[in-house]
Write a protein that holds these residues in place. Structure first.
Motif, short mmCIF file in Angstrom:
data_model
loop_
_atom_site.label_atom_id
_atom_site.label_comp_id
_atom_site.label_asym_id
_atom_site.label_seq_id
_atom_site.Cartn_x
_atom_site.Cartn_y
_atom_site.Cartn_z
N GLY A 54 34.77 -33.25 17.09
CA GLY A 54 34.19 -33.50 17.69
C GLY A 54 33.24 -34.59 18.34
O GLY A 54 33.29 -34.93 19.11
N ILE A 55 32.55 -34.87 17.14
CA ILE A 55 31.71 -36.23 17.51
C ILE A 55 31.63 -37.98 16.22
O ILE A 55 32.40 -37.38 14.97
CB ILE A 55 30.28 -35.45 16.94
CG1 ILE A 55 29.72 -34.39 17.78
CG2 ILE A 55 29.37 -36.82 16.77
CD1 ILE A 55 29.39 -34.26 19.54
N ALA A 56 32.27 -38.58 17.53
CA ALA A 56 32.50 -39.38 16.60
C ALA A 56 30.88 -40.08 15.83
O ALA A 56 29.72 -40.37 16.61
CB ALA A 56 32.64 -40.84 17.22
N ALA A 57 31.09 -40.87 14.53
CA ALA A 57 29.80 -41.33 13.96
C ALA A 57 30.30 -43.44 13.61
O ALA A 57 30.66 -43.45 12.37
CB ALA A 57 29.27 -40.69 13.05
N TRP A 58 29.37 -44.14 14.62
CA TRP A 58 29.53 -45.25 14.13
C TRP A 58 28.39 -45.32 13.10
O TRP A 58 27.42 -45.35 13.16
CB TRP A 58 29.64 -46.13 15.21
CG TRP A 58 30.85 -46.05 15.79
CD1 TRP A 58 30.64 -44.56 17.24
CD2 TRP A 58 31.85 -46.06 16.58
NE1 TRP A 58 31.83 -44.76 17.63
CE2 TRP A 58 33.01 -45.38 17.11
CE3 TRP A 58 32.37 -47.17 16.09
CZ2 TRP A 58 33.55 -46.07 17.80
CZ3 TRP A 58 33.67 -47.85 16.11
CH2 TRP A 58 34.32 -47.15 16.93
N PRO A 59 28.38 -45.95 12.36
CA PRO A 59 27.34 -46.42 10.99
C PRO A 59 26.65 -47.37 11.30
O PRO A 59 27.44 -48.65 11.50
CB PRO A 59 28.35 -46.59 9.45
CG PRO A 59 29.75 -46.14 10.07
CD PRO A 59 30.19 -46.25 11.23
N LEU A 60 25.48 -48.15 11.47
CA LEU A 60 24.83 -49.09 12.46
C LEU A 60 23.96 -49.54 10.73
O LEU A 60 22.38 -50.28 10.97
CB LEU A 60 23.34 -48.72 13.08
CG LEU A 60 24.67 -47.78 13.93
CD1 LEU A 60 24.16 -48.10 15.38
CD2 LEU A 60 25.20 -49.28 15.20
N GLY A 61 24.51 -48.84 9.48
CA GLY A 61 23.09 -49.32 8.18
C GLY A 61 22.61 -48.11 7.87
O GLY A 61 22.35 -47.09 8.38
N THR A 62 21.29 -48.93 7.21
CA THR A 62 20.28 -47.55 6.59
C THR A 62 19.31 -48.25 6.13
O THR A 62 18.79 -49.66 6.55
CB THR A 62 20.74 -47.33 4.71
OG1 THR A 62 20.63 -48.63 4.12
CG2 THR A 62 21.86 -47.43 4.64
N GLN A 63 18.08 -47.36 6.61
CA GLN A 63 16.85 -47.32 6.68
C GLN A 63 15.92 -46.37 5.21
O GLN A 63 16.21 -45.70 4.81
CB GLN A 63 16.09 -47.54 8.03
CG GLN A 63 16.79 -48.40 9.04
CD GLN A 63 16.33 -47.30 10.22
OE1 GLN A 63 15.30 -46.11 10.70
NE2 GLN A 63 16.05 -48.14 11.37
N ARG A 64 15.14 -47.55 4.51
CA ARG A 64 14.47 -46.92 3.31
C ARG A 64 12.84 -46.84 3.52
O ARG A 64 12.46 -46.65 4.91
CB ARG A 64 14.31 -48.07 2.13
CG ARG A 64 15.72 -48.38 1.90
CD ARG A 64 15.17 -49.09 0.00
NE ARG A 64 15.55 -48.30 -0.18
CZ ARG A 64 16.38 -48.15 -1.51
NH1 ARG A 64 17.20 -47.81 -1.18
NH2 ARG A 64 16.12 -46.85 -2.49
N PHE A 65 12.71 -46.31 2.77
CA PHE A 65 10.78 -45.69 3.44
C PHE A 65 9.24 -46.84 2.91
O PHE A 65 10.02 -47.73 1.96
CB PHE A 65 10.75 -44.14 2.87
CG PHE A 65 11.50 -43.72 3.81
CD1 PHE A 65 11.39 -42.85 5.35
CD2 PHE A 65 12.66 -43.02 3.33
CE1 PHE A 65 12.08 -41.90 5.32
CE2 PHE A 65 13.62 -42.34 3.69
CZ PHE A 65 13.44 -41.16 4.75
N VAL A 66 8.55 -46.86 4.14
CA VAL A 66 7.69 -47.88 3.65
C VAL A 66 6.38 -46.37 3.56
O VAL A 66 6.04 -45.86 4.62
CB VAL A 66 6.98 -48.67 4.28
CG1 VAL A 66 8.63 -50.07 4.16
CG2 VAL A 66 7.02 -48.45 6.15
N LEU A 67 5.40 -47.32 3.04
CA LEU A 67 3.35 -46.76 3.28
C LEU A 67 3.41 -47.08 4.19
O LEU A 67 3.16 -48.92 3.89
CB LEU A 67 3.34 -46.39 1.68
CG LEU A 67 3.92 -44.80 1.05
CD1 LEU A 67 3.56 -45.96 -0.66
CD2 LEU A 67 3.53 -44.17 1.26
N VAL A 68 2.02 -46.96 5.03
CA VAL A 68 1.38 -47.58 5.78
C VAL A 68 0.14 -46.84 5.38
O VAL A 68 -0.78 -45.89 5.66
CB VAL A 68 1.41 -47.45 7.27
CG1 VAL A 68 0.64 -48.24 8.16
CG2 VAL A 68 3.42 -47.75 7.00
N ALA A 69 -0.84 -48.03 5.53
CA ALA A 69 -2.70 -47.25 5.55
C ALA A 69 -3.04 -48.63 6.56
O ALA A 69 -2.79 -49.58 6.35
CB ALA A 69 -2.70 -47.69 3.53
N GLY A 70 -4.49 -47.66 6.89
CA GLY A 70 -5.03 -48.64 7.08
C GLY A 70 -6.23 -49.52 6.64
O GLY A 70 -6.90 -50.79 7.02
#
Length: 294
Positions: free
Chosen positions: A157-173
């Motif tokens: 019952g749900i349509a899903a439209w692909p928008l791309g992919t996202q990877r992960f990053v590390l964020v530090a101070g």
């Protein structure tokens, strides 16, 4: 039975009490109670078990939830369709989004839509996990949803439209908080203090992979509020694992950002219920330039 009674009934279902429903609807509690009693009288059955202030749906009440949502959804669709005959000159579009996908790509999608249809009010409601986005779309508290998940959602019952992919990053101070390589292998983060998201999120899944690979790495903070992550990082509390959608904001805030060497990705999708969409939702999809639903 009337629309007002059904609206009040669903508000009680969604908020768990007459008090919560009245607060959401901006009406007095006696108005909600009276509407519920009137609805039960019209239907000839009790819709809730009443235990003190708690209201628990009876089997009859549970059977009414779906049809009641369909009635209100149909009413909103009818109104918005008639209002759009002369063009989109007002109205509201309700969306649900996870935090990282609200940063990107949703911000850009809203910008394009608002440029073309500036009189439509857009409401974005927060959801912490893909399941919460899908539930909001399923029950009708949002017409469209944007999520990032380990796999494309496949829900009846749900349509899903692909928008791309996202990877992960590390964020530090500080630069010294991360190894001087890019991308950073998880095993090189030995002894690292991590700021992680709650279970059920991509952010947490990627962080758990780091914890498993890096000797002595541990959780410093588990946080549900994404807006708190960058302040925690900049305060020196730990290193965050975030979707790459945060890269620009983190760098602009003065944080150090490096790619995480990982096979983990988020599949970003725009979702909605199958069937007719309101004119505003249909045009949002058009301005977003989405392809075929997955």
């Amino acid at each position: 039975m009337d629309v007002r009674q059904l609206r009040y009934f669903l508000a009680v279902v969604d908020h768990g009490s007459v008090h919560g429903a009245a607060r959401e609807l901006f009406v007095a509690q006696p108005s909600v109670s009276q509407a519920l009693r009137g609805l039960e009288r019209d239907l000839g059955t009790e819709l809730f078990h009443r235990t003190g202030r708690r209201l628990v749906l009876t089997s009859a009440g549970e059977s009414l939830v779906g049809p009641a949502r369909d009635v209100l959804r149909g009413l909103r669709l009818a109104r918005s369709t008639v209002a759009a005959v002369g063009g989109l000159r007002g109205g509201r579009l309700l969306l649900s989004s996870m935090p990282s996908q609200a940063v990107r790509p949703l911000t850009g999608m809203i910008s394009r839509f608002a440029t073309e249809y500036p009189l439509v009010e857009i409401v974005v409601r927060a959801a912490a996990t893909p399941a919460e986005v899908l539930e909001a779309v399923r029950v009708g508290t949002a017409e469209l949803g944007v999520l990032g998940a380990a796999e494309r959602p496949a829900v009846a019952g749900i349509a899903a439209w692909p928008l791309g992919t996202q990877r992960f990053v590390l964020v530090a101070g500080r630069e010294d908080d991360l190894p001087a390589v890019d991308p950073v292998p998880p095993e090189s983060l030995a002894g690292c203090r991590l700021i992680v998201g709650q279970p059920g999120t991509g952010m947490r899944r990627a962080a758990d992979a780091v914890l498993a690979a890096a000797e002595g790495a541990r959780v410093a903070v588990e946080v549900e509020h994404r807006e708190a992550v960058l302040p925690l990082v900049l305060a020196g509390v730990g290193v965050a694992v975030l979707s790459e959608s945060w890269r620009g904001l983190a760098a602009d805030a003065g944080a150090v950002v490096r790619d995480l060497a990982s096979d983990e990705v988020l599949h970003v999708c725009l979702v909605h219920r199958n069937g007719a969409l309101s004119p505003a939702a249909a045009r949002f999809l058009a301005t977003a330039g989405v392809g075929e639903p997955g």
